[in-house]
Design an enzyme around this catalytic site. Sequence first.
Site, PDB file in Angstrom:
ATOM      1  N   ILE A  72      76.224  33.510  51.811  1.00  0.00           N
ATOM      2  CA  ILE A  72      75.568  34.086  52.637  1.00  0.00           C
ATOM      3  C   ILE A  72      76.066  34.308  54.295  1.00  0.00           C
ATOM      4  CG2 ILE A  72      73.062  33.963  53.706  1.00  0.00           C
ATOM      5  CD1 ILE A  72      72.512  31.970  51.516  1.00  0.00           C
ATOM      6  N   GLY A 126      79.936  29.861  49.662  1.00  0.00           N
ATOM      7  CA  GLY A 126      80.636  30.400  48.400  1.00  0.00           C
ATOM      8  C   GLY A 126      81.023  29.378  47.179  1.00  0.00           C
ATOM      9  N   TYR A 182      74.622  33.838  44.596  1.00  0.00           N
ATOM     10  CA  TYR A 182      74.972  33.710  45.825  1.00  0.00           C
ATOM     11  C   TYR A 182      74.632  32.036  46.480  1.00  0.00           C
ATOM     12  CZ  TYR A 182      70.106  34.105  47.272  1.00  0.00           C
ATOM     13  OH  TYR A 182      68.629  34.026  47.334  1.00  0.00           O
ATOM     14  N   CYS A 183      75.253  31.631  47.277  1.00  0.00           N
ATOM     15  CA  CYS A 183      74.884  30.419  47.912  1.00  0.00           C
ATOM     16  C   CYS A 183      75.375  30.538  49.486  1.00  0.00           C
ATOM     17  CB  CYS A 183      75.785  29.192  47.256  1.00  0.00           C
ATOM     18  SG  CYS A 183      77.522  29.344  47.149  1.00  0.00           S
ATOM     19  N   THR A 184      75.559  29.506  50.229  1.00  0.00           N
ATOM     20  CA  THR A 184      75.670  29.297  51.649  1.00  0.00           C
ATOM     21  C   THR A 184      77.126  29.722  52.082  1.00  0.00           C
ATOM     22  OG1 THR A 184      74.070  27.182  51.695  1.00  0.00           O
ATOM     23  CG2 THR A 184      75.602  27.973  53.693  1.00  0.00           C
TER      24      THR A 184
END
Length: 300
Positions: free
Chosen positions: A209, A184, A180-182
């Site tokens: 997220i 995508g 996952y990241c901020t």
Amino acid sequence: MENVMPYRILLYYKYVAIPDYEAFAAEHLEYCKQLGVKGRILIAEEGINGTLSGTVEQTEAYMTYMRSHPLFSDMVIKIDESEQHAFKKLFVRPKKELVTLRYNTKLDPNVISGKRLTPEQFHEQLQRDDVIIIDGRNDYEYDLGHFRNAIRPTVESFREFPKWIRENLQDVKDKTILTYCTGGIRCETLTGVLLNEGFSDVSQLDGGITTYGKDPVVQGRLFDGKMYVFDERISVRINQTDEDIIVGKCHHCDSPTDVYINCTDDLCHLQHLVCEDCSDKHDGYCTDDCKTNDLERKQA
């Protein structure tokens, strides 16, 4: 009557071939200047990645403009309401890579990337005992907030990930990997790296997220702390339930905090987590040396 905030923050990206991307970047900069929006937009041969802020009218006009372009008509744009601009300036820049990786193999996320999980699917997977959860951001972003049981990457920049993967994850290649990241975009590339490095079961949180925190079903559950963002807000709440907790620790005393500040010393400006007491006690400096050196320069 619902209170509508006067500004919006738009977050978006799309991997798509942009012919003559440098010329397109120059044209896009002029359009954004005329519109009056502020933010940071990166344009490469492989696509676009942007975060910008503006009034409701400005952002509506921007979205209409982008959706009328054949390359971006289906681009997903995430919207946050805001009381004010989230940026002080406007940057629209051409780049070689949307996410700087400098990997030994050119990866096209439209060809090689992990399985996309909805927030509900990701939430369900998070609760399994046999999954490996990898935070696809930098270490300081993790320190402010992260998904429960996620591995903290010891990287200060994204291009360090391939080496970190080789040094730390070789014994879990047969496991289910969640990333996952901020928003995508980093996971589009990170999952490609993992697959190229021999991992077989790799998934990513679709929309990042940001999307997870807005989902009405999961409501940000199992995300502890706040999400780091690269604008004037610095942090954003994700867990909308009473399970929300602070995971950040003060740079000076280890007390719980979710406040990031820049070191007062202009020659340092280290961004660090600090509690209210230590912010006052240390006058915003990250170390006593920074305070001493800065005061000596100002008195000279």
